[in-house]
Motif scaffolding. Structure first.
Motif, PDB file in Angstrom:
ATOM      1  N   TYR A  58       0.828  -1.205   0.000  1.00 34.30           N
ATOM      2  CA  TYR A  58       0.000   0.000   0.000  1.00 34.30           C
ATOM      3  C   TYR A  58       0.867   1.261   0.000  1.00 34.30           C
ATOM      4  CZ  TYR A  58      -3.612  -3.358   1.427  1.00 34.30           C
ATOM      5  OH  TYR A  58      -4.467  -4.440   1.515  1.00 34.30           O
ATOM      6  N   GLN A  59       2.000   1.211   0.687  1.00 34.78           N
ATOM      7  CA  GLN A  59       2.905   2.358   0.682  1.00 34.78           C
ATOM      8  C   GLN A  59       3.466   2.606  -0.710  1.00 34.78           C
ATOM      9  OE1 GLN A  59       3.584   4.648   2.906  1.00 34.78           O
ATOM     10  NE2 GLN A  59       5.043   5.648   1.516  1.00 34.78           N
ATOM     11  N   PHE A  60       3.816   1.540  -1.426  1.00 32.25           N
ATOM     12  CA  PHE A  60       4.318   1.685  -2.795  1.00 32.25           C
ATOM     13  C   PHE A  60       3.270   2.345  -3.682  1.00 32.25           C
ATOM     14  CE2 PHE A  60       6.249  -0.824  -6.612  1.00 32.25           C
ATOM     15  CZ  PHE A  60       6.970   0.294  -6.995  1.00 32.25           C
ATOM     16  N   GLU A  61       2.021   1.955  -3.512  1.00 30.47           N
ATOM     17  CA  GLU A  61       0.957   2.588  -4.300  1.00 30.47           C
ATOM     18  C   GLU A  61       0.823   4.066  -3.957  1.00 30.47           C
ATOM     19  OE1 GLU A  61      -3.845   2.310  -5.205  1.00 30.47           O
ATOM     20  OE2 GLU A  61      -2.818   0.584  -4.326  1.00 30.47           O
ATOM     21  N   PRO A  65       0.909   6.710  -7.259  1.00 27.46           N
ATOM     22  CA  PRO A  65      -0.519   6.449  -7.524  1.00 27.46           C
ATOM     23  C   PRO A  65      -0.893   6.525  -8.987  1.00 27.46           C
ATOM     24  CG  PRO A  65      -0.209   8.669  -6.671  1.00 27.46           C
ATOM     25  CD  PRO A  65       1.124   7.990  -6.567  1.00 27.46           C
ATOM     26  N   ASP A  66       0.015   6.983  -9.825  1.00 27.04           N
ATOM     27  CA  ASP A  66      -0.272   7.103 -11.252  1.00 27.04           C
ATOM     28  C   ASP A  66      -0.028   5.824 -12.026  1.00 27.04           C
ATOM     29  OD1 ASP A  66       2.435   7.370 -10.640  1.00 27.04           O
ATOM     30  OD2 ASP A  66       2.854   8.462 -12.496  1.00 27.04           O
ATOM     31  N   CYS A  67       0.629   4.811 -11.398  1.00 23.27           N
ATOM     32  CA  CYS A  67       0.943   3.605 -12.167  1.00 23.27           C
ATOM     33  C   CYS A  67       0.903   2.312 -11.350  1.00 23.27           C
ATOM     34  CB  CYS A  67       2.313   3.727 -12.818  1.00 23.27           C
ATOM     35  SG  CYS A  67       3.683   4.000 -11.668  1.00 23.27           S
ATOM     36  N   ILE A  68       0.774   2.384 -10.022  1.00 22.46           N
ATOM     37  CA  ILE A  68       0.799   1.203  -9.173  1.00 22.46           C
ATOM     38  C   ILE A  68      -0.568   1.007  -8.523  1.00 22.46           C
ATOM     39  CG2 ILE A  68       1.843   0.097  -7.153  1.00 22.46           C
ATOM     40  CD1 ILE A  68       3.775   0.418  -9.493  1.00 22.46           C
ATOM     41  N   ILE A  89      -9.824  -3.884   0.756  1.00 21.02           N
ATOM     42  CA  ILE A  89     -10.809  -3.439  -0.233  1.00 21.02           C
ATOM     43  C   ILE A  89     -11.317  -2.042   0.063  1.00 21.02           C
ATOM     44  CG2 ILE A  89     -13.101  -3.891  -1.175  1.00 21.02           C
ATOM     45  CD1 ILE A  89     -12.512  -6.913  -0.501  1.00 21.02           C
ATOM     46  N   TYR A  90     -11.763  -1.821   1.291  1.00 22.17           N
ATOM     47  CA  TYR A  90     -12.503  -0.604   1.602  1.00 22.17           C
ATOM     48  C   TYR A  90     -11.639   0.522   2.146  1.00 22.17           C
ATOM     49  CZ  TYR A  90     -16.385  -3.766   0.830  1.00 22.17           C
ATOM     50  OH  TYR A  90     -17.246  -4.682   0.271  1.00 22.17           O
ATOM     51  N   ASP A  91     -10.497   0.218   2.740  1.00 26.99           N
ATOM     52  CA  ASP A  91      -9.609   1.268   3.239  1.00 26.99           C
ATOM     53  C   ASP A  91      -8.496   1.603   2.253  1.00 26.99           C
ATOM     54  OD1 ASP A  91     -11.152   1.189   5.507  1.00 26.99           O
ATOM     55  OD2 ASP A  91      -9.661   0.149   6.749  1.00 26.99           O
ATOM     56  N   HIS A  92      -8.085   0.620   1.443  1.00 20.55           N
ATOM     57  CA  HIS A  92      -6.947   0.826   0.548  1.00 20.55           C
ATOM     58  C   HIS A  92      -7.298   0.652  -0.923  1.00 20.55           C
ATOM     59  CE1 HIS A  92      -4.197   1.104   3.956  1.00 20.55           C
ATOM     60  NE2 HIS A  92      -4.838   0.073   4.486  1.00 20.55           N
ATOM     61  N   ASN A  93      -8.561   0.461  -1.223  1.00 17.83           N
ATOM     62  CA  ASN A  93      -9.030   0.401  -2.613  1.00 17.83           C
ATOM     63  C   ASN A  93      -8.301  -0.671  -3.413  1.00 17.83           C
ATOM     64  OD1 ASN A  93     -10.753   1.288  -4.681  1.00 17.83           O
ATOM     65  ND2 ASN A  93      -9.213   2.687  -5.503  1.00 17.83           N
ATOM     66  N   ALA A  94      -8.076  -1.827  -2.812  1.00 18.15           N
ATOM     67  CA  ALA A  94      -7.394  -2.925  -3.497  1.00 18.15           C
ATOM     68  C   ALA A  94      -8.164  -3.342  -4.741  1.00 18.15           C
ATOM     69  CB  ALA A  94      -7.230  -4.115  -2.554  1.00 18.15           C
TER      70      ALA A  94
END
Length: 210
Positions: A58-61, A65-68, A89-94
């Motif tokens: 999640y940190q990498f995303e 946020p434009d490509c991961i 799903i709901y906190d990190h938009n997986a």
């Protein structure tokens, strides 16, 4: 648009892996990479280890946020598996849930996690392999028969069977009847004709790039 549906970063080699992912995106003109954090030597991470893996992903995303985009790594044997899935799903938009080799994927203990994915209308990316008798690296790895059993039990689930099931010439026929199963080609095009065979039997709409 090019979407790589199946990649990984490894926490034991995190910064180098992240650099290599970004370099690959640039080199090949990939728009989005969907990743999960895993450790190959630990196929059954406990609750704390799952938290570490997902936090790294999640940190990498957040950094790119434009490509991961992120899959949420879930070990369905852990007592908090559904909570991990729901937070992803709901906190990190997986974009999906990632299951590896904790147990064969037709094990009924996976059901609450699959039902969570169905509720959220997201796919479940499942590692699958076929290996010679007596030589499996991970004894609990699923093969295409386990995936087919799961797909039959949950026709409303969106399942991605990874690596063309480890052997397309065995795996494709087993999942062909189940329209809810797509196949990714990540790390699996080691034999001439594999992609053509898979598309011929499943149709291009059920084959995704990885």
């Amino acid at each position: 648009m090019i979407i790589d549906m199946h990649g990984h970063i490894f926490c034991s080699n995190l910064e180098q892996d992240k650099r290599e992912v970004l370099e690959t995106i640039e080199r090949y003109g990939i728009d989005w990479v969907y990743l999960s954090a895993i450790e190959l030597e630990n196929q059954v991470p406990n609750e704390a280890e799952i938290e570490e893996l997902n936090s790294a992903q999640y940190q990498f995303e957040r950094e790119h946020p434009d490509c991961i985009r992120s899959y949420c790594r879930v070990n369905f044997l852990n007592k908090n598996a559904v909570d991990v899935a729901r937070r992803g799903i709901y906190d990190h938009n997986a974009v999906g849930l990632k299951l590896l080799s904790e147990a064969p994927m037709d094990d009924r203990r996976v059901d609450p996690v699959i039902e969570t994915a169905i509720e959220a209308n997201i796919p479940v990316l499942i590692h699958a392999s076929h290996k010679a008798p007596g030589s499996p690296r991970y004894p609990q790895e699923s093969n295409s028969l386990h995936i087919a059993n799961l797909a039959k039990r949950y026709p409303e689930a969106k399942i991605i069977m990874a690596h063309t099931g480890g052997n397309a010439y065995l795996a494709v026929k087993r999942v062909k009847p189940y329209k809810n199963v797509a196949i990714d080609i990540s790390g699996s095009l080691t034999r001439a004709g594999t992609l053509e065979y898979t598309v011929h039997h499943l149709g291009a709409q059920r084959v995704v790039f990885g």
